[in-house]
Enzyme design. Sequence first.
Site, PDB file in Angstrom:
ATOM      1  N   GLU A  95       0.824  -1.224   0.000  1.00 31.08           N
ATOM      2  CA  GLU A  95       0.000   0.000   0.000  1.00 31.08           C
ATOM      3  C   GLU A  95       0.850   1.262   0.000  1.00 31.08           C
ATOM      4  O   GLU A  95       0.668   2.158   0.821  1.00 31.08           O
ATOM      5  CB  GLU A  95      -0.957  -0.008   1.196  1.00 31.08           C
ATOM      6  N   GLU A 103      -5.838  -8.274  -0.963  1.00 29.34           N
ATOM      7  CA  GLU A 103      -6.548  -8.021   0.296  1.00 29.34           C
ATOM      8  C   GLU A 103      -7.971  -7.609  -0.018  1.00 29.34           C
ATOM      9  O   GLU A 103      -8.205  -6.812  -0.931  1.00 29.34           O
ATOM     10  CB  GLU A 103      -5.913  -6.875   1.105  1.00 29.34           C
TER      11      GLU A 103
HETATM   12  C1  BG6 Z   1      -4.494  -2.745   4.752  1.00 30.52           C
HETATM   13  C2  BG6 Z   1      -3.184  -3.280   5.237  1.00 30.52           C
HETATM   14  O1  BG6 Z   1      -4.450  -1.376   4.913  1.00 30.52           O
HETATM   15  O2  BG6 Z   1      -5.660  -3.062   5.414  1.00 30.52           O
HETATM   16  C3  BG6 Z   1      -3.274  -4.338   6.304  1.00 30.52           C
HETATM   17  O3  BG6 Z   1      -2.356  -3.701   4.189  1.00 30.52           O
HETATM   18  C4  BG6 Z   1      -4.433  -4.003   7.228  1.00 30.52           C
HETATM   19  O4  BG6 Z   1      -2.041  -4.394   6.956  1.00 30.52           O
HETATM   20  C5  BG6 Z   1      -5.710  -4.052   6.418  1.00 30.52           C
HETATM   21  O5  BG6 Z   1      -4.513  -4.799   8.354  1.00 30.52           O
HETATM   22  C6  BG6 Z   1      -6.978  -3.817   7.211  1.00 30.52           C
HETATM   23  O6  BG6 Z   1      -6.865  -2.655   7.967  1.00 30.52           O
HETATM   24  P1  BG6 Z   1      -7.100  -2.651   9.526  1.00 30.52           P
HETATM   25  O7  BG6 Z   1      -6.750  -1.275   9.964  1.00 30.52           O
HETATM   26  O8  BG6 Z   1      -8.531  -2.982   9.711  1.00 30.52           O
HETATM   27  O9  BG6 Z   1      -6.200  -3.673  10.080  1.00 30.52           O
END
Ligand code: BG6
Length: 477
Positions: free
Chosen positions: A177, A375
């Site tokens: 990211e 993701e």
């Molecule tokens: C992304 C990241 O921003 O979202 C992860 O690459 C992160 O590391 C994921 O955990 C979800 O975000 P959060 O803040 O809910 O953990």
Amino acid sequence: MAKGLSEKFLWGGAVAAHQLEGAWNVDGKGVSVADVMTVGGVDRPREITKGVMAQKNYPNHEAIDFYHRYQSDIALFAEMGFKCFRTSIAWSRIFPNGDDLEPNEVGLKFYDDLFDECLKYNIEPIITLSHFEMPFALVEKYGGFRNRQTIDFFVKFAEVCFKRYQNKVKYWMTFNEINNQANYNEDFAPFTNSGIIYETGENREAIMYQAAHYELVASARAVKIGHQINPDFEIGCMIAMCPIYPATCHPKDILMAQRAMASRYYFADVHVHGHYPTWLLNYWARKDYQLDITEQDLAELEAGTVDYIGFSYYMSFAIAHQENQANFEYDESRALIRNEFLEASDWGWQIDPEGLRYALNWFTDMYHLPLFIVENGFGAYDTVEKDGSINDDYRIDYLKAHISEMKKAVIEDGVDLIGYTPWGCIDLVSAGTGEMDKRYGFIYVDKNNAGEGTLERSKKKSFDWYQAVIATNGEQL
Ligand code: BG6
């Protein structure tokens, strides 16, 4: 037109080392940026401390202790039918201080064992090199990516990993990211992306552009070296994709949204095209930002373009123009507005499955490269019933809707998609808030925000659901 997803489609799950491994100071590991961030909450930002301090709650120190439990966790992933598993290599396990002359052999060995364990089940490891895990010593000594020298430290780390795991890992990504630091008015993203702690009164935007430039050069140099080490490597970038919609069809809102998309995603332009877009060069000139960008840097950017685009997708944003706004200038932390057509999670993330189809098509139209959804997921509070069951239908609904739009993009629209790895396939520490109770997993981990719990694992309802999705290659949702 294809009838369904390819038989080679990589279904799996995604995590990052610092959010699940724990063992923060075990076997020679150094302190990372994740190790100096305290637990926060939905309305309480995580504190970044000057080193590890007594009496503070640092959730990543133990996380879910994957370091000592990875064999049984990977067995559960295999039971779900994973074809791939995305994780990262904790930079400070390999180079505890970042500038060490030699890598830490025990750290390297851990990832050998981890990848072997995956390969035992034919699970392909998908590896991010830098996922919010810079050695904290690089922040203290060099200012992170404020400093050109940090390029060399990252590239050395990348090269050591490429050489060591060249026969075990094919898919790589350089910086997780990388574009989140466009949000430079919050402290979190610049710190975790680039190791930057801003001083009062600094021009944050100019510093962000400089740090991002050094990271882009570091990424390009690593890509080139990686391809020399193993020409079969597929090395991608990793972009946080939140499409930014115009609030209305007012032409000024359309232009505003276009400018915002360009500002948030120029990182992908550089990764893919190997050079900066003209609008950005003009913007820097207008702002009189004198960045340290050499001829050699430009040549390196051209020579190290990526093979695919990995991206995260959780939500979309919306934006409206403001009156008398010169050139539709965009400040991400201030400009975004709520989209009245969408519901949001308990953390305010707006749920937009169709935005995933939009994103897949947008990337394809812009870059004509294979894509990888590395993701996607739903952070939610889970309840353990008296009989131990966890009925996370809301998570199934979210994933089902997103996979369904993903399939339309591939089957109807012809998008070239490598795979899909939902985030946090096992409950882990939230990156944004440091909470355990913001859960994403198919596998529940008994641990709460205060750090209490047995760390025992149990299957949620979504475990069986995802197993069937994979077994039918996405036919049964
Ligand atoms: C992304 C990241 O921003 O979202 C992860 O690459 C992160 O590391 C994921 O955990 C979800 O975000 P959060 O803040 O809910 O953990």
